[in-house]
Scaffold this motif. Structure first.
Motif, short mmCIF file in Angstrom:
data_model
loop_
_atom_site.label_atom_id
_atom_site.label_comp_id
_atom_site.label_asym_id
_atom_site.label_seq_id
_atom_site.Cartn_x
_atom_site.Cartn_y
_atom_site.Cartn_z
N CYS A 221 0.84 -1.21 0.00
CA CYS A 221 0.00 0.00 0.00
C CYS A 221 0.87 1.25 0.00
CB CYS A 221 -0.95 -0.02 1.20
SG CYS A 221 -2.24 -1.25 1.01
N SER A 222 1.92 1.27 0.82
CA SER A 222 2.81 2.45 0.87
C SER A 222 3.43 2.68 -0.50
CB SER A 222 3.94 2.25 1.87
OG SER A 222 3.42 2.03 3.13
N ALA A 223 3.90 1.58 -1.11
CA ALA A 223 4.60 1.71 -2.39
C ALA A 223 3.68 2.26 -3.49
CB ALA A 223 5.16 0.35 -2.82
N HIS A 224 2.38 2.04 -3.35
CA HIS A 224 1.44 2.48 -4.39
C HIS A 224 0.58 3.64 -3.95
CE1 HIS A 224 2.59 -1.61 -5.61
NE2 HIS A 224 2.50 -1.11 -6.82
N ASP A 225 0.94 4.26 -2.82
CA ASP A 225 0.24 5.44 -2.35
C ASP A 225 -1.26 5.18 -2.12
OD1 ASP A 225 0.22 8.03 -1.54
OD2 ASP A 225 0.02 8.91 -3.54
N VAL A 226 -1.53 4.02 -1.51
CA VAL A 226 -2.91 3.67 -1.13
C VAL A 226 -2.96 3.70 0.41
CG1 VAL A 226 -4.61 1.79 -1.09
CG2 VAL A 226 -3.31 2.27 -3.18
N LEU A 227 -3.94 4.40 0.97
CA LEU A 227 -4.01 4.51 2.43
C LEU A 227 -4.28 3.13 3.05
CD1 LEU A 227 -6.08 7.81 2.81
CD2 LEU A 227 -3.59 7.52 3.05
N PHE A 228 -3.66 2.90 4.20
CA PHE A 228 -3.77 1.61 4.89
C PHE A 228 -4.55 1.82 6.18
CE2 PHE A 228 -2.36 -1.92 7.50
CZ PHE A 228 -2.23 -2.97 6.59
N ILE A 229 -5.74 1.20 6.25
CA ILE A 229 -6.59 1.34 7.44
C ILE A 229 -6.54 0.04 8.25
CG2 ILE A 229 -8.92 1.77 8.30
CD1 ILE A 229 -9.56 3.11 5.59
N ALA A 230 -6.10 0.12 9.48
CA ALA A 230 -6.09 -1.06 10.37
C ALA A 230 -7.33 -1.00 11.26
CB ALA A 230 -4.82 -1.07 11.20
N ASP A 231 -8.21 -1.97 11.11
CA ASP A 231 -9.39 -2.06 11.98
C ASP A 231 -9.01 -2.91 13.19
OD1 ASP A 231 -11.70 -2.59 13.30
OD2 ASP A 231 -12.84 -3.27 11.56
N GLU A 232 -8.63 -2.23 14.27
CA GLU A 232 -8.21 -2.94 15.50
C GLU A 232 -9.35 -2.96 16.53
OE1 GLU A 232 -4.90 -4.07 16.74
OE2 GLU A 232 -3.44 -3.09 15.39
N VAL A 233 -10.59 -2.89 16.03
CA VAL A 233 -11.73 -2.88 16.95
C VAL A 233 -11.73 -4.14 17.82
CG1 VAL A 233 -14.27 -2.98 17.06
CG2 VAL A 233 -13.13 -1.31 15.57
N MET A 234 -11.48 -5.29 17.20
CA MET A 234 -11.40 -6.52 17.99
C MET A 234 -9.98 -6.78 18.50
SD MET A 234 -12.08 -10.52 17.14
CE MET A 234 -10.45 -10.73 16.49
N THR A 235 -9.00 -6.59 17.62
CA THR A 235 -7.64 -7.00 17.98
C THR A 235 -6.96 -6.06 18.97
OG1 THR A 235 -6.87 -5.85 15.98
CG2 THR A 235 -7.21 -8.23 15.81
N GLY A 236 -7.47 -4.83 19.08
CA GLY A 236 -6.83 -3.85 19.94
C GLY A 236 -6.93 -4.18 21.42
N TRP A 237 -6.16 -3.49 22.20
CA TRP A 237 -6.15 -3.60 23.66
C TRP A 237 -5.85 -5.01 24.15
CZ3 TRP A 237 -5.01 0.73 25.59
CH2 TRP A 237 -5.37 1.88 24.88
N GLY A 238 -4.80 -5.60 23.53
CA GLY A 238 -4.20 -6.78 24.13
C GLY A 238 -4.64 -8.13 23.61
N ARG A 239 -5.71 -8.18 22.81
CA ARG A 239 -6.27 -9.48 22.43
C ARG A 239 -5.25 -10.39 21.75
NH1 ARG A 239 -10.42 -10.00 25.62
NH2 ARG A 239 -11.80 -8.22 25.38
N THR A 240 -4.40 -9.81 20.91
CA THR A 240 -3.48 -10.67 20.15
C THR A 240 -2.15 -10.85 20.86
OG1 THR A 240 -2.50 -8.87 18.87
CG2 THR A 240 -4.52 -9.84 17.99
N GLY A 241 -2.07 -10.38 22.11
CA GLY A 241 -0.84 -10.55 22.89
C GLY A 241 -0.05 -9.27 23.03
N THR A 242 -0.25 -8.34 22.10
CA THR A 242 0.35 -7.00 22.22
C THR A 242 -0.79 -5.99 22.26
OG1 THR A 242 0.54 -7.05 19.82
CG2 THR A 242 2.54 -7.47 21.05
N ILE A 243 -0.50 -4.76 22.67
CA ILE A 243 -1.62 -3.83 22.84
C ILE A 243 -2.38 -3.67 21.52
CG2 ILE A 243 -2.30 -1.47 23.44
CD1 ILE A 243 -0.18 -1.46 25.56
N PHE A 244 -1.63 -3.42 20.44
CA PHE A 244 -2.25 -3.45 19.11
C PHE A 244 -1.58 -4.53 18.26
CE2 PHE A 244 -3.22 0.85 20.64
CZ PHE A 244 -4.60 0.79 20.53
N ALA A 245 -2.36 -5.16 17.38
CA ALA A 245 -1.81 -6.24 16.56
C ALA A 245 -0.74 -5.72 15.61
CB ALA A 245 -2.95 -6.91 15.77
#
Ligand code: PLP
Length: 418
Positions: A221-245
Motif C-alpha cells: 500500500c505504501s509503495a502504491h500510495d494507497v491509504l492503509f486502514i487497520a481495523d483494531e476494533v477486535m484485535t486492539g487492547w491486548g487481544r493478540t498478545g500486544t496492545i495493538f496487533a
C-alpha cells in the motif's frame, strides 16, 4: 409487555434469553442464581473484567461533574487527557484522534477520512480494497467493506462496490499479495484505501495470518500510495498478545480504528486515529474542506473518563503479565485440542484460541452453532461459536480455575457433538 428485539437473535426459535443482574470480574450472575463464566469477554469488549473498581470510580466521579457536552467547537479535559494518553500506546505517526461511539462508526469515520483525504487533494479516488471474509460492523458503509453473505443479503443493493483480495491462506500467501498489488496498480480505478483486520479476522471465522503478511500488505500500500486502514476494533487492547496487533508486524497504519476495549469494555467509545497528512488534507480556511462527521455523543466525557481509567490500569497493573499467562495456558490447551480426530485447524493468536469441530455443514448457519451455544450455557459458560468455529477470548482477569473450567466444558462439547 413490550418486546425487546435482540441483535443477531432469531426470536422465532423460541429460545429463552437469560437475564443477567450483576457481573464481577469474569463472572456473570443470572436472575435465577447461576454464575456464568464469561469466555468471550461479553462480545470481545471486556478486557480487565466486569465492574473494575477503578473504571467504576472514574465513571461515578465524572458523571457527577460533567456528563455530556457538544464536541463540535467545544472541548473538555477528559478528552484531552485521553488523546494525550493514547499517544503513549499508539505509533507516533497516529497523532490525530477522532472520537465516535462504536466499532462500526470508527470504521465509517476511517472510510470518510480516506475519501475526504483524496477529495480535498483534488484526486477522485473512491474505491476501497478489502480482504475476503472481513467483518467491520453493521452500518451500511461497514457492511459494504465486509464479507457479503446471509448477514447482509437483504441490504445488498444499498452496499457499495469494493474489490476483495483473497484471505492469505498459508499455501497461497503470494496470491493475496499479488492481488493486492494488482488492485493498487489499477490505473482505471485507483484505490483510496485498503482496510484490514490485522492478524485475526474476527466475525468472519477467527481466521489468523502471520505478522509478516501484514507487514508486506502495508508495504504494498505504501509503495502504491494507497491509504492503509487497520481495523483494531477486535484485535486492539491486548487481544493478540500486544496492545495493538500492528505492533507485531512493526507497521504504522495511516488510520487505526479502535473501540470495544478502549474503555475496558465498560461503556461505548471509539477512536479513529489518523496521521498528520490526513488531518492536514482537511485543514484549511475553507469550511467546505472540514471533516463532515459527528454524532451527538462524540467524546462523551463519562466514556472518556472510563477510557482514561483503562489507560491507568494498563500503566499501573500487570496487564501484560495476565495476558502472557492466558497465552501460555491457551498454548497448552491447543496441544490437547490437536489430539482430537474431530477438531480441525486449531489456531491461536495471543489470548484468542480457535478451532473447528468437524461438521459437514461447517459454516455460520450450521445448526451446530446454536446447539453448542445451548450446551455451553447449560454448563454455565458463555461461549458463542461462529457456526462450527469455537473460540475462547476471555477477559484478562480470568482465574486459572475459571480457564480450566472453560477448557473442560469445551472438551465435553467436542465429545458430545463431534
Ligand atoms: N470491526 C471489527 C473488526 C469488529 O470485530 C467489530 C465488532 O465485532 C466491529 C468493527 C464493529 O464494532 P461495533 O459492534 O462496536 O459496532
Amino acid at each position: 409487555m413490550t418486546k425487546i428485539w435482540h441483535p443477531f437473535t432469531q426470536h422465532g426459535l423460541g429460545q429463552t434469553i437469560p437475564k443477567i443482574t450483576r457481573a464481577q470480574d469474569a463472572i456473570l450472575y443470572t436472575q435465577d442464581g447461576r454464575e456464568i463464566i464469561d469466555g468471550i469477554s461479553s462480545w470481545w469488549v471486556q478486557t480487565h473484567g466486569h465492574c473494575h473498581p477503578q473504571i467504576v470510580a472514574a465513571i461515578q466521579q465524572q458523571s457527577a461533574q460533567l456528563d455530556q457536552i457538544i464536541f463540535a467547537g467545544w472541548t473538555h479535559e477528559p478528552a484531552q487527557i485521553l488523546a494525550d494518553g493514547l499517544a503513549e500506546f499508539l505509533p507516533k505517526s497516529l497523532d490525530h484522534i477522532f472520537f465516535s461511539d462504536s466499532g462500526s462508526t470508527a470504521v465509517e469515520v476511517a472510510l470518510k477520512m480516506a475519501l475526504g483525504y483524496w477529495h480535498n487533494r483534488g484526486e477522485q479516488r473512491h474505491h476501497i480494497l478489502v480482504m475476503d471474509h472481513s467483518y467491520h460492523g453493521d452500518t451500511i458503509g461497514a457492511m459494504s467493506v465486509g464479507a457479503r453473505g446471509v448477514f447482509n443479503q437483504a441490504y445488498g443493493p444499498l452496499l457499495f462496490d469494493v474489490s476483495a483480495v483473497p484471505f492469505p491462506k498459508p499455501d497461497a500467501v503470494q496470491a493475496t499479495l499479488d492481488a493486492l498489488t494488482a488492485a493498487c496498480r489499477d490505473p482505471d480505478n485507483r484505490p483510496a484505501a485498503f482496510i484490514v483486520e490485522p492478524l485475526v479476522l474476527g466475525a468472519g471465522g477467527m481466521l489468523t495470518y502471520a505478522p509478516t503478511i501484514l507487514a508486506e500488505m502495508r508495504n504494498i500500500c505504501s509503495a502504491h500510495d494507497v491509504l492503509f486502514i487497520a481495523d483494531e476494533v477486535m484485535t486492539g487492547w491486548g487481544r493478540t498478545g500486544t496492545i495493538f496487533a500492528c505492533e507485531q508486524a512493526g507497521i504504522e497504519p495511516d488510520i487505526l480504528c479502535m473501540a470495544k476495549g478502549l474503555t475496558g469494555g465498560v461503556v461505548p467509545l471509539a477512536v479513529t486515529a489518523a496521521t498528520t497528512p490526513i488531518f492536514d488534507a482537511h485543514y484549511s480556511p475553507d469550511r467546505s474542506k472540514m471533516f463532515f462527521h459527528s454524532s451527538s455523543f462524540t467524546a462523551n466525557p463519562i466514556a472518556c473518563a472510563a477510557a482514561n481509567a483503562n489507560l491507568e490500569i494498563w500503566r499501573n497493573q500487570p496487564v501484560q503479565k495476565r495476558i502472557d499467562h492466558i497465552v501460555q495456558r491457551h498454548a497448552q490447551f491447543a496441544e490437547q485440542l490437536q489430539r482430537y480426530d474431530s477438531t480441525t485447524n486449531v489456531r491461536q493468536c495471543g489470548t484468542i484460541l480457535v478451532f473447528e469441530i468437524a461438521d459437514s455443514h461447517g459454516h455460520y448457519m450450521s445448526t451446530l452453532g446454536p446447539e453448542l451455544l445451548r450446551f455451553f450455557a447449560e454448563e454455565n459458560v458463555l461461549l458463542r461459536p461462529l457456526g462450527n468455529t469455537v473460540y475462547i477470548m476471555p477477559p484478562y482477569c480470568i482465574t486459572d480455575a475459571q480457564l480450566s473450567r472453560i477448557y473442560t466444558v469445551v472438551e465435553a462439547a467436542i465429545d458430545e457433538f463431534a
